[in-house]
Design an enzyme around this catalytic site. Structure first.
Site, PDB file in Angstrom:
ATOM      1  N   CYS A  12       0.853  -1.194   0.000  1.00 37.28           N
ATOM      2  CA  CYS A  12       0.000   0.000   0.000  1.00 37.28           C
ATOM      3  C   CYS A  12       0.890   1.245   0.000  1.00 37.28           C
ATOM      4  O   CYS A  12       2.109   1.164   0.159  1.00 37.28           O
ATOM      5  CB  CYS A  12      -0.884   0.006   1.249  1.00 37.28           C
ATOM      6  N   CYS A  94       2.706   6.066   8.820  1.00 39.22           N
ATOM      7  CA  CYS A  94       1.763   6.299   7.721  1.00 39.22           C
ATOM      8  C   CYS A  94       0.865   7.476   8.091  1.00 39.22           C
ATOM      9  O   CYS A  94       0.360   7.546   9.220  1.00 39.22           O
ATOM     10  CB  CYS A  94       0.923   5.046   7.497  1.00 39.22           C
ATOM     11  N   GLU A 124      -0.043  -0.731  16.498  1.00 40.46           N
ATOM     12  CA  GLU A 124      -0.738   0.508  16.101  1.00 40.46           C
ATOM     13  C   GLU A 124      -1.699   0.956  17.200  1.00 40.46           C
ATOM     14  O   GLU A 124      -1.788   2.144  17.530  1.00 40.46           O
ATOM     15  CB  GLU A 124      -1.504   0.273  14.793  1.00 40.46           C
TER      16      GLU A 124
HETATM   17  S1  SF4 Z   1      -2.832   2.715   7.304  1.00 41.19           S
HETATM   18 FE1  SF4 Z   1      -1.166   3.235   5.897  1.00 41.19          FE
HETATM   19  S2  SF4 Z   1       0.330   1.592   6.187  1.00 41.19           S
HETATM   20 FE2  SF4 Z   1      -1.595   0.866   7.102  1.00 41.19          FE
HETATM   21  S3  SF4 Z   1      -2.584  -0.282   5.447  1.00 41.19           S
HETATM   22 FE3  SF4 Z   1      -3.357   1.838   5.316  1.00 41.19          FE
HETATM   23  S4  SF4 Z   1      -2.005   2.904   3.827  1.00 41.19           S
HETATM   24 FE4  SF4 Z   1      -0.983   0.988   4.485  1.00 41.19          FE
END
Ligand code: SF4
Length: 295
Positions: A12, A94, A124
């Site tokens: 991503c 991110c 997270e």
């Molecule tokens: S929050 Fe950021 S790092 Fe996590 S899946 Fe979504 S785009 Fe990717």
């Protein structure tokens, strides 16, 4: 036999960005460090080591070093300790994760108790919790919602959770509360990968989900696909054996947001090898993609 790749799969935006930031930093100054894995994919973390990007587990192991903050963030306490110990911090959190941290902080400052829909052991979520000094509850979904809840509250989600689960939670909360401030912090990359995987699973005799066993978004893809069709979750092609694919005609492939393209290519080639097909590809772009049908 037909092998199709989900329309949205693999790295991503946030993961690509974090890797690029780390590689750029390592070009100037080696070794550099990450506190915990930069991304949740063991094979990528091994590759990063070869570029001089090393992982440590504890903030107090680092002094006067260059430290990349990983894509899913670190706790406020760890950040403060790293700064106190003279480290130079380069933030690869991110932006979507950073936004969720900001929402937690501002809700707490404004006096709202907070519910985070997420996994309380996930880095997270642990980082998000560190931004709140007030009342806060982490739950996986509606099943864990207590009978009694605050009259007003803020609600947000770990970025890699499932939209339908968030909707169920909102639905259950509305009759219980007077004020509900919702921040939909599920990231678009997550939603797109989930939708594309579910769509492909519905057309497949078997799904193979590729990605870190420690990756929340990859595990979510495996869980969603397995509700629809037989599904296996692997990290690398080496885990695949002929018996796993017997009698399968349409195989769907998908990969989590932290899975590099080369692992997808290796799995595609291994399936072909195991089933006696001579087709091989060198790039993920060469794998047939499951496209949405237009009407
Ligand atoms: S929050 Fe950021 S790092 Fe996590 S899946 Fe979504 S785009 Fe990717």
């Amino acid at each position: 036999m037909e092998i199709r790749l989900a329309q949205h799969s693999g790295f991503c935006f946030g993961v690509k960005r974090a890797i690029q930031i780390a590689l750029d930093a390592a070009d100037k100054d080696k070794p550099i460090y990450t506190l915990g894995p930069l991304i949740h994919n063991p094979q990528s973390v091994q590759n990063l080591e070869q570029h001089g990007i090393l992982m440590v587990d504890k903030a107090d192991d680092l002094h006067n070093s260059t430290v990349i903050i990983r894509s899913h963030g670190i706790t406020l306490q760890d950040r403060e300790m790293l700064e106190r110990n003279g480290n130079k911090l380069i933030d690869a959190t991110c932006p979507f994760v950073g936004k969720a941290q900001d929402h937690v902080r501002s809700l707490c400052q404004e006096g709202y108790p907070v519910i985070i829909m997420g996994d309380k052991s996930h880095p997270e979520v642990i980082a998000m919790l560190s931004y709140c000094k007030g009342e806060i509850l982490v739950l996986n979904g509606v099943d864990e919602l207590p009978e009694k809840i605050w009259n007003k509250l803020g609600l947000l989600s770990q970025t890699t959770k499932n939209m339908a689960d968030l909707q169920k939670l909102v639905h259950a909360l509305v009759p219980k509360v007077k004020e509900l401030r919702l921040f939909n912090t599920i990231c678009t990359a997550t939603s797109l990968r989930q939708e594309a995987s579910v769509e492909l699973a519905a057309r497949s005799d078997q799904m193979i989900v590729i990605g870190g066993k420690n990756s929340s978004n990859t595990r979510m893809l495996a869980a969603l696909c397995s509700e629809i069709t037989p599904t296996i979750h692997i990290e690398t092609a080496e885990e695949l054996e002929a018996g796993m694919l017997s009698d399968r005609v349409r195989i769907g492939l998908t990969a989590g947001a932290s899975t590099p393209d080369y692992l997808i290519v290796e799995v595609f080639n291994k399936i072909n090898e195991l089933t006696g097909n001579r087709t091989t590809v060198t790039s993920v772009e060469d794998i047939p993609v499951n496209k949405e049908e237009s009407c």
